[in-house]
Design an enzyme around this catalytic site. Structure first.
Site, PDB file in Angstrom:
ATOM      1  N   LYS A   1       0.803  -1.112   0.108  1.00  0.00           N
ATOM      2  CA  LYS A   1       0.032  -0.148   0.138  1.00  0.00           C
ATOM      3  C   LYS A   1       0.995   1.193  -0.091  1.00  0.00           C
ATOM      4  O   LYS A   1       1.617   1.438   0.746  1.00  0.00           O
ATOM      5  CB  LYS A   1      -0.890   0.165   1.357  1.00  0.00           C
ATOM      6  CG  LYS A   1      -2.302  -0.413   1.144  1.00  0.00           C
ATOM      7  CD  LYS A   1      -2.973  -0.641   2.423  1.00  0.00           C
ATOM      8  CE  LYS A   1      -4.408   0.188   2.173  1.00  0.00           C
ATOM      9  NZ  LYS A   1      -5.125  -0.014   3.568  1.00  0.00           N
TER      10      LYS A   1
HETATM   11  O1  G3P Z   1      -9.065   0.681   4.145  1.00  0.00           O
HETATM   12  C1  G3P Z   1      -8.941   2.227   4.424  1.00  0.00           C
HETATM   13  C2  G3P Z   1      -9.748   2.290   5.766  1.00  0.00           C
HETATM   14  O2  G3P Z   1      -8.909   1.466   6.750  1.00  0.00           O
HETATM   15  C3  G3P Z   1      -9.930   3.469   6.242  1.00  0.00           C
HETATM   16  O3  G3P Z   1     -11.151   3.423   7.016  1.00  0.00           O
HETATM   17  O4  G3P Z   1     -12.865   4.068   8.792  1.00  0.00           O
HETATM   18  O5  G3P Z   1     -10.490   4.648   9.054  1.00  0.00           O
HETATM   19  O6  G3P Z   1     -11.954   5.696   7.339  1.00  0.00           O
HETATM   20  P1  G3P Z   1     -11.365   4.483   7.969  1.00  0.00           P
END
Ligand code: G3P
Length: 218
Positions: free
Chosen positions: A85
Site C-alpha cells: 500500500k
Molecule cells: O482501508 C482504509 C480504511 O482502513 C480507512 O477506514 O474507517 O479509518 O476511514 P476509516
C-alpha cells in the site's frame, strides 16, 4: 464479480469471515495493526495470508519515494499474496512508477480522495485505487460520487486498475459501492456481519420454527 475484502488485521475476524466462504482478501494499515495490538507487520501479514489465501495489503511507513521503494522491496517478499500500500502523494506516485515495473510489483494505491488521484495511481501502475468513501462523507463531500467518477474514467480509457471502495462505514455504503461499479469493497468485520443478516430474517426464522414446533408436537 465484485470482491469482498476485510479491513482489519485481527486474525479472529479474518478467520470467521473466511469460514463463511465469501472472503477474497484483506486490507491493513498502520492503524489497523495498532488495533490488532502488533508492531510485527511481517508476521501478522503472513498469518493473514495463510488464513485468507488471497490478496493482503500491507502499508509502507516511509513518506519519501526512496524509503517507500526500499520498504516495498521487502514487503513484497513476505507472501505471494501481498500488495504493497502506497499513499497517493507526489512521492508515492514516484515510488509506484518504479515498483510497478518489478515482476512482483503489486500496488494498492491508498488514501485516495479524488478521481484525479485515482487516475494518477492507474497511470503509475497501481493494481488497486483505494477511495476513502467514509472519510469523504465525514468531510461533507460525496464519497460515492468519487467512486462513480473513477469508474467512468477507468472505463473511458480501459485503465488496468481496480476501483477499491475503502473506508466503508455501513451496509448502505456496500450497496452503493456495488451500484457504482466498484471492483473491490473493503469493510470492517462489523459491517460484513450487518450486511449478512436482517432483523426481519431473524423474526421470520423464529416464527417458522415456532410454527414447526407446533405442528411437529401436535
Ligand atoms: O482501508 C482504509 C480504511 O482502513 C480507512 O477506514 O474507517 O479509518 O476511514 P476509516
Amino acid at each position: 464479480m465484485a470482491l469482498i475484502f476485510l479491513d482489519t488485521a485481527k486474525l479472529e475476524e479474518i478467520s470467521e469471515a473466511a469460514s463463511w466462504g465469501i472472503l477474497d482478501g484483506v486490507t491493513t494499515n498502520p492503524t489497523l495493526m495498532f488495533r490488532a495490538g502488533t508492531a510485527d507487520r511481517k508476521t501478522q501479514t503472513q498469518r493473514i495470508a495463510e488464513i485468507v489465501k488471497g490478496s493482503v495489503s500491507a502499508e509502507v511507513i516511509s513518506t519519501d519515494a526512496q524509503g517507500m521503494i526500499e520498504e516495498a522491496r521487502e514487503i513484497l517478499t513476505w507472501s505471494e499474496y501481498v500488495y504493497v500500500k502506497i499513499p497517493a502523494t507526489p512521492e508515492g506516485f514516484k515510488a509506484m512508477s518504479v515498483i510497478s515495473g518489478w515482476p512482483n510489483g503489486r500496488i494498492n494505491a491508498t488514501l485516495i480522495f479524488s478521481p484525479n488521484q485515482a487516475f494518477l495511481a492507474a497511470k503509475a501502475g497501481a493494481s488497486y485505487a483505494s477511495i476513502f468513501v467514509g472519510r469523504l462523507d465525514d468531510a461533507g463531500l460525496d464519497g460515492m460520487e468519487v467512486v462513480r467518477q473513477t469508474r467512468a474514467i477507468f472505463d473511458n480509457y480501459a485503465l488496468d486498475c481496480q476501483v477499491l471502495a475503502a473506508s466503508i462505514r455501513h451496509p448502505a455504503h456496500v450497496t452503493q459501492s456495488l451500484l457504482a461499479g466498484a471492483d473491490i469493497l473493503t469493510m470492517p468485520f462489523p459491517v460484513l456481519k450487518k450486511m449478512a443478516g436482517s432483523p426481519f430474517t431473524d423474526a421470520g426464522l423464529k416464527k417458522f420454527l415456532e410454527d414447526w414446533r407446533k405442528v411437529a408436537n401436535a
